[in-house]
Design a protein around this motif. Structure first.
Motif, short mmCIF file in Angstrom:
data_model
loop_
_atom_site.label_atom_id
_atom_site.label_comp_id
_atom_site.label_asym_id
_atom_site.label_seq_id
_atom_site.Cartn_x
_atom_site.Cartn_y
_atom_site.Cartn_z
N PHE A 6 -15.82 11.90 -22.59
CA PHE A 6 -16.27 10.55 -22.93
C PHE A 6 -17.32 9.99 -21.98
O PHE A 6 -17.61 8.80 -22.02
N VAL A 7 -17.92 10.84 -21.17
CA VAL A 7 -18.89 10.32 -20.20
C VAL A 7 -20.14 9.77 -20.88
O VAL A 7 -20.75 8.80 -20.40
N LEU A 8 -20.55 10.35 -22.02
CA LEU A 8 -21.78 9.87 -22.67
C LEU A 8 -21.63 8.45 -23.20
O LEU A 8 -22.64 7.79 -23.48
N ASN A 9 -20.40 7.97 -23.38
CA ASN A 9 -20.21 6.59 -23.79
C ASN A 9 -20.61 5.61 -22.69
O ASN A 9 -20.76 4.41 -22.95
N HIS A 10 -20.79 6.10 -21.48
CA HIS A 10 -20.95 5.21 -20.33
C HIS A 10 -22.25 5.42 -19.58
O HIS A 10 -22.37 5.00 -18.42
#
Length: 288
Positions: free
Chosen positions: A113-117
């Motif tokens: 989920f890093v690309l959400n941030h």
């Protein structure tokens, strides 16, 4: 400019939040870890980088497989907690799109989920490719849009209370955004010159309690928490009351919340010498 207003807002949203995150949202995000590691081919002896490790769930699972683990997080509180939780990993404080590693240093890179941030997803993905060796794999998870009903619950409560997103919380710039769909994520990986990019949808019911699910926003965790905290005590209580009402449709006979969530899992291989397509890890159910 490497750090955008969105990136800076994210740093403020997560500052000092490791304990509150782990007690609530962390359990939710851990669900995708086994599939994420499978998609990256993480196994014994593999040099793996876990980007945006949070409190270390993916790093710990990779270490349990016998991988040689390095993990990073932009939030010092998260990195400290991950270092305590995964003592065999090398944990550093670092933020995309600049990582303190040499070109091709890792066999596999994972980002749960890093690309959400990140404010510039394409630039961030280019950096992940840079630190992955030729033939190595990158695997990422991302919250799908539109959001699943359980994922949308807290946002619906904010809206039902008549609260709008404050101007101080910038959204991703339109030119940096992309469709949060299987095709959109495959296109993003392909645009970063990752070969054989595949994506599939993961759907599951997250089981929690009313108190646990509200604890994150109440503690100011993530964007929704910053919205709640920015409104003052009276409005925050109004949001909580709307949350309790809306949560009734997700409450089972035992009084627990059953929240449907949907995420995307994508992976691809860095161009260069490596395993043939017949030998590459496959994501079950992915498009060829």
């Amino acid at each position: 400019m490497l750090q955008t207003p969105f990136d800076e807002s994210e740093r403020r949203a997560w500052a000092g939040s490791a304990a509150a995150y782990e007690a609530g949202f962390g359990r939710l995000c851990a669900y995708t870890v086994p599939q994420l590691l499978d998609a990256a081919g993480v196994a014994e002896g593999v040099r793996v980088l876990d980007v945006g490790t949070g409190t270390g769930s993916a790093a710990a699972a990779a270490g349990a497989r016998g991988a040689r683990v390095v993990a990073v997080d932009a939030e010092p509180d998260m990195a400290r907690r991950a270092a305590r939780a995964v003592p065999d990993a090398s944990v550093h404080i670092a933020a995309l799109p600049q990582l303190p590693y040499a070109d091709g240093q890792f066999d596999a890179v994972v980002g749960n989920f890093v690309l959400n941030h990140v404010g510039r997803p394409r630039v961030a993905l280019d950096e992940l490719r840079r630190v992955t060796r030729p033939g190595g794999r990158i695997a990422l998870t991302l919250w799908a849009a539109p959001a699943a009903p359980g994922q949308a619950l807290l946002g619906r409560a904010v809206q039902a209370a008549g609260v709008s997103r404050p101007p101080s919380l910038p959204a991703l710039a339109p030119e940096d955004d992309f469709p949060r769909t299987e095709d959109g994520l495959v296109g993003l990986l392909g645009g970063a010159d990752l070969r054989g990019a595949v994506c599939r949808t993961l759907s599951w019911d997250h089981r929690t309690t009313l108190q646990e699910w509200w604890s994150g926003p109440a503690a100011g965790v993530a964007t929704v928490g910053r919205i709640v905290r920015s409104q003052g005590a009276a409005v925050a209580e109004r949001i909580r009351q709307q949350f309790a009402v809306l949560a009734e449709e997700f409450t089972d006979e035992g009084g627990r919340l059953v929240l449907p969530h949907t995420a995307l899992l994508a992976s691809g291989r860095v161009a260069g010498p490596g395993p043939s397509s017949r030998d590459e890890p496959r994501v079950p159910g992915a498009r060829p």
